[in-house]
Enzyme design. Sequence first.
Site, PDB file in Angstrom:
ATOM      1  N   SER A  17       0.809  -1.219   0.000  1.00  0.00           N
ATOM      2  CA  SER A  17       0.000   0.000   0.000  1.00  0.00           C
ATOM      3  C   SER A  17       0.841   1.267   0.000  1.00  0.00           C
ATOM      4  O   SER A  17       0.390   2.318  -0.472  1.00  0.00           O
ATOM      5  CB  SER A  17      -0.926   0.021   1.225  1.00  0.00           C
ATOM      6  OG  SER A  17      -0.175  -0.099   2.424  1.00  0.00           O
ATOM      7  N   GLY A  54      -1.963  -4.217   1.191  1.00  0.00           N
ATOM      8  CA  GLY A  54      -2.043  -5.428   1.989  1.00  0.00           C
ATOM      9  C   GLY A  54      -1.048  -6.496   1.614  1.00  0.00           C
ATOM     10  O   GLY A  54      -0.981  -7.547   2.265  1.00  0.00           O
ATOM     11  N   ASN A  82       3.852  -5.131   5.930  1.00  0.00           N
ATOM     12  CA  ASN A  82       2.777  -6.005   6.415  1.00  0.00           C
ATOM     13  C   ASN A  82       3.324  -7.265   7.074  1.00  0.00           C
ATOM     14  O   ASN A  82       2.708  -7.798   8.005  1.00  0.00           O
ATOM     15  CB  ASN A  82       1.841  -6.364   5.257  1.00  0.00           C
ATOM     16  CG  ASN A  82       1.043  -5.157   4.796  1.00  0.00           C
ATOM     17  OD1 ASN A  82       0.385  -4.490   5.578  1.00  0.00           O
ATOM     18  ND2 ASN A  82       1.127  -4.851   3.505  1.00  0.00           N
ATOM     19  N   ASP A 163      -4.850   6.661  10.264  1.00  0.00           N
ATOM     20  CA  ASP A 163      -4.507   5.323  10.754  1.00  0.00           C
ATOM     21  C   ASP A 163      -3.089   5.250  11.312  1.00  0.00           C
ATOM     22  O   ASP A 163      -2.711   4.260  11.952  1.00  0.00           O
ATOM     23  CB  ASP A 163      -4.709   4.272   9.661  1.00  0.00           C
ATOM     24  CG  ASP A 163      -3.793   4.454   8.446  1.00  0.00           C
ATOM     25  OD1 ASP A 163      -2.844   5.251   8.508  1.00  0.00           O
ATOM     26  OD2 ASP A 163      -4.057   3.788   7.426  1.00  0.00           O
ATOM     27  N   HIS A 166      -0.171   4.939   7.038  1.00  0.00           N
ATOM     28  CA  HIS A 166      -0.034   5.266   5.618  1.00  0.00           C
ATOM     29  C   HIS A 166       0.269   6.751   5.428  1.00  0.00           C
ATOM     30  O   HIS A 166      -0.418   7.597   5.995  1.00  0.00           O
ATOM     31  CB  HIS A 166      -1.306   4.890   4.860  1.00  0.00           C
ATOM     32  CG  HIS A 166      -1.569   3.423   4.837  1.00  0.00           C
ATOM     33  ND1 HIS A 166      -2.415   2.811   5.750  1.00  0.00           N
ATOM     34  CD2 HIS A 166      -1.081   2.450   4.044  1.00  0.00           C
ATOM     35  CE1 HIS A 166      -2.441   1.520   5.493  1.00  0.00           C
ATOM     36  NE2 HIS A 166      -1.651   1.262   4.461  1.00  0.00           N
TER      37      HIS A 166
END
Length: 204
Positions: A17, A54, A82, A163, A166
Amino acid sequence: MTPHAAREIRLVALGDSLTAGFGLAASEAFPVVLQEKLRQKGYPVTIINAGISGDTTAGGASRVDAALAHDPDGLIVELGANDGLRGLEPAFVRANLEAILDAAKAKGVPVLLCGMRALLGMGPDYGEEFAAVFSDLARERNLAFYPFFLEGVAADPKKNLPDGLHPTAAGIREITGRILPIAEDFVKGIAARSDTVSQASPTP
């Protein structure tokens, strides 16, 4: 500005991402912004965005052949965030990255490897072992290397989406500004190799 290479240089950015541009406009994604910065410096570079939100290093390994099918002159690898969030074994992460690097090497495609750190509290031992996967591979294989993709952005609320993981558009600009010297050297090397091959080729 006079181009530093006579022909277009095509790169593919294989990532998650952070490459795909999660939460951003397509024009704000890392590959697009880095492409713009390189072109501003006179390099005729196109960067294909092969980021999938992801994705893990295992996902990247499963997609590397598709990325290389674009016949790139170079591959930017940005994966691992991730894996770190999930606490995956560093040995597993290394094996996946090695598969990606082996595939690129088999095609004669140079790699710019972006390092990653475990971003959440997995403990200092895990964090050190995880980060070392990237630096060790870069050293062992003599790769172009940017030690930490989120340098100057991680944990900065002003440069991350709500979040906290990001980057915002401003965060991406920070990342591309920091990685630019490494990317520029990477592209210079590709252009130099291309020139050498052209000069060595017999004139029809």
